[in-house]
Design a protein around this motif. Sequence first.
Motif, short mmCIF file in Angstrom:
data_model
loop_
_atom_site.label_atom_id
_atom_site.label_comp_id
_atom_site.label_asym_id
_atom_site.label_seq_id
_atom_site.Cartn_x
_atom_site.Cartn_y
_atom_site.Cartn_z
N LEU A 1 0.83 -1.22 0.00
CA LEU A 1 0.00 0.00 0.00
C LEU A 1 0.87 1.26 0.00
CD1 LEU A 1 -2.88 -1.04 2.45
CD2 LEU A 1 -2.87 -1.10 -0.06
N ALA A 2 2.02 1.20 0.69
CA ALA A 2 2.92 2.36 0.72
C ALA A 2 3.46 2.68 -0.67
CB ALA A 2 4.07 2.12 1.70
N SER A 3 3.49 1.66 -1.56
CA SER A 3 4.02 1.90 -2.91
C SER A 3 3.15 2.92 -3.67
CB SER A 3 4.11 0.59 -3.69
OG SER A 3 2.82 0.15 -4.10
N PHE A 4 1.88 3.05 -3.24
CA PHE A 4 0.99 3.99 -3.95
C PHE A 4 1.24 5.45 -3.62
CE2 PHE A 4 -1.42 -0.05 -4.07
CZ PHE A 4 -1.38 -0.22 -5.45
N LYS A 5 2.26 5.67 -2.78
CA LYS A 5 2.72 7.06 -2.62
C LYS A 5 3.27 7.56 -3.96
CE LYS A 5 4.42 6.85 2.11
NZ LYS A 5 5.57 7.17 2.95
N GLN A 6 3.74 6.61 -4.78
CA GLN A 6 4.33 6.99 -6.07
C GLN A 6 3.28 7.02 -7.18
OE1 GLN A 6 8.25 5.29 -7.05
NE2 GLN A 6 8.16 4.37 -5.02
N ALA A 7 3.30 8.12 -7.93
CA ALA A 7 2.31 8.33 -8.98
C ALA A 7 2.31 7.18 -10.00
CB ALA A 7 2.57 9.66 -9.68
N ALA B 1 -9.00 -0.37 -0.96
CA ALA B 1 -8.48 -0.63 0.39
C ALA B 1 -8.87 0.52 1.31
CB ALA B 1 -6.96 -0.77 0.35
N LEU B 2 -9.15 0.16 2.57
CA LEU B 2 -9.47 1.17 3.59
C LEU B 2 -8.62 0.86 4.81
CD1 LEU B 2 -11.38 3.46 4.70
CD2 LEU B 2 -12.89 1.63 5.50
N CYS B 3 -7.73 1.79 5.18
CA CYS B 3 -6.88 1.60 6.35
C CYS B 3 -7.25 2.67 7.36
CB CYS B 3 -5.41 1.78 5.99
SG CYS B 3 -4.82 0.59 4.79
N ALA B 4 -7.51 2.25 8.61
CA ALA B 4 -7.91 3.25 9.60
C ALA B 4 -7.54 2.78 10.99
CB ALA B 4 -9.42 3.50 9.50
N THR B 5 -7.48 3.74 11.89
CA THR B 5 -7.19 3.42 13.30
C THR B 5 -8.41 2.73 13.90
OG1 THR B 5 -8.03 5.58 13.95
CG2 THR B 5 -5.66 5.41 13.55
N ASP C 1 -1.22 4.38 14.38
CA ASP C 1 -0.81 5.69 13.85
C ASP C 1 0.53 5.58 13.12
OD1 ASP C 1 -2.99 7.25 14.63
OD2 ASP C 1 -2.22 7.43 16.68
N GLU C 2 1.40 4.74 13.66
CA GLU C 2 2.73 4.59 13.05
C GLU C 2 2.60 3.93 11.67
OE1 GLU C 2 6.31 2.96 11.74
OE2 GLU C 2 4.85 1.59 12.64
N GLU C 3 1.75 2.90 11.59
CA GLU C 3 1.54 2.23 10.29
C GLU C 3 0.88 3.19 9.29
OE1 GLU C 3 1.04 -2.37 11.97
OE2 GLU C 3 -0.66 -1.01 11.95
N LEU C 4 -0.05 3.98 9.79
CA LEU C 4 -0.73 4.95 8.93
C LEU C 4 0.27 5.93 8.33
CD1 LEU C 4 -3.55 5.87 7.95
CD2 LEU C 4 -3.64 7.41 9.91
N LEU D 1 0.54 10.21 2.57
CA LEU D 1 1.23 11.27 1.86
C LEU D 1 1.16 12.59 2.64
CD1 LEU D 1 -0.18 10.26 -1.57
CD2 LEU D 1 2.24 10.73 -1.25
N GLN D 2 0.46 12.58 3.77
CA GLN D 2 0.24 13.80 4.55
C GLN D 2 1.31 13.96 5.63
OE1 GLN D 2 -2.30 15.84 3.54
NE2 GLN D 2 -2.43 14.26 1.96
N LYS D 3 1.61 15.22 5.94
CA LYS D 3 2.52 15.50 7.06
C LYS D 3 1.89 15.03 8.36
CE LYS D 3 5.04 19.44 5.28
NZ LYS D 3 4.99 20.88 5.21
N ALA D 4 0.60 15.29 8.50
CA ALA D 4 -0.11 14.90 9.71
C ALA D 4 -1.28 13.99 9.32
CB ALA D 4 -0.63 16.15 10.43
N PRO D 5 -1.01 12.68 9.19
CA PRO D 5 -2.08 11.74 8.79
C PRO D 5 -3.24 11.81 9.77
CG PRO D 5 0.08 10.65 8.83
CD PRO D 5 0.25 11.98 9.49
N ASN D 6 -4.44 11.70 9.23
CA ASN D 6 -5.63 11.91 10.05
C ASN D 6 -6.55 10.66 10.04
OD1 ASN D 6 -7.99 12.80 11.22
ND2 ASN D 6 -8.43 14.36 9.67
N LYS D 7 -6.15 9.68 10.83
CA LYS D 7 -6.97 8.50 11.17
C LYS D 7 -7.31 7.51 10.06
CE LYS D 7 -9.10 10.71 15.14
NZ LYS D 7 -10.27 11.33 15.70
#
Lengths: 254, 254
Positions: free
Chosen positions: B10-16, B45-49, B74-77, B82-88
């Motif tokens: 899922l982290a790979s989708f940070k890349q366009a 996919a839906l990832c959430a706290t 929160d750490e996995e999120l 792609l956000q500086k402050a990921p929000n849940k």
Amino acid sequence: MISNTKLKYLASFKQAKYRAESNVFVVEGEKIVRETLLSDLEVEALCATADWLGANNQLWHGRVNPDKVYEVSDEELSRISLQKAPNKVWLLAVQPQALSADPATNGFVLALDRIQDPGNMGTILRIADWCGIRHIVCTADTVDYLNPKVIQASMGSFLRVGVHYGDLEEYLAQSKTHGKTVYGAVLGGDNVFETPLNDNAVLVIGNESKGISSQLCELVDKKIAIPNWGGTCESLNASVATGIFCAEFRRRKQ
Amino acid sequence: MISNTKLKYLASFKQAKYRAESNVFVVEGEKIVRETLLSDLEVEALCATADWLGANNQLWHGRVNPDKVYEVSDEELSRISLQKAPNKVWLLAVQPQALSADPATNGFVLALDRIQDPGNMGTILRIADWCGIRHIVCTADTVDYLNPKVIQASMGSFLRVGVHYGDLEEYLAQSKTHGKTVYGAVLGGDNVFETPLNDNAVLVIGNESKGISSQLCELVDKKIAIPNWGGTCESLNASVATGIFCAEFRRRKQ
């Protein structure tokens, strides 16, 4: 030529705390540096590529102390730059003295209550400059207008608009005693296009997510809003709303 | 719970390029994810706290395949965000089918010629949504409206405005044969506040630094501009100008 020590020293100003300690701010890129050199701001350092220095001799020669001019390579420039794509020239200027706002000044004034986003702040400076608004009064916790992101987004307008930080409650209260009307941009306010507008006024724009604080709201004479034509969107971006309001005040004054 | 392998995937989708290959886009934060789940977009996919999943059970349960829902810390999120402050909450959605623009559609359409800045694009989507403008037609080289920065700046408006990419020259030419007036936002154009405005129209907004291309300019029936009241500023931000123009078209239509 620039020494490694000097380069490291200048690179330290990427950090806000060192800029604050030394009372300086950073301006980058050809357009904004040009305008800064044409202003009366004091220059602490000017770093530029050889071709920029050659092509702009008339601009910096005699204006900046030669001890403070450094020729840098693109690689050196990227080490001190805050930009993703550094553009030929980087300048360190001394912060101008803080201005105090005079509530007796005639005409239209913009007041910002805790605007936080540097992009919005820069864009609002540009709107004020475009509309001929000479003064912006801000709460103390509004984003610093000398923040590098604000400077870049303002495209040089930070040089032409007076930005004042202080107690906005007191400023509004005093403006009212001097006959100014205080307008507030509030969702659900009266349709701005159908509201009589007095140009001797202060227009208060609130924080991006929280709007205008309740204390300041009590000082607002007239709440105004842009009609929600679509009905599906919660709000407009703060700087876009500011642009529409300011244009409407200016259009009516014509 | 989420496996390390899945998290890396899922982290790979940070890349366009990986988003493009898999035909997906990323939506983040409570407000926009909520609106996305209320739309008919397909969720990959839906990832959430844990607390978000608990509090929003009604929103995702039955809407998203359980195999595609991941509880994350929160750490996995922060590893996939792609956000500086990921929000849940973080969501991967399948790109909707490309729309083709119908030049015979009645009413007001916005046309974008090579808008590049994702913040401007998101803000323009929000303006269109606010003003009840249903369609935006863009040159093929305008920034992708499913770019994560556009999504976040649009605050959910990307769900409610149809965005079409294609040959703008052809679209304008055909719109004219269907009786639409083509307006172009051009510095030095006629004062928009003193120009008769037809609401069955296309308004063309040009690139942030280059304006409208000469080929498209030839198809413009009426060049319009916001008066430069201050006289010291070169230009307004593209999205602010768009907001002022759209508000003026809407105000006149009332």
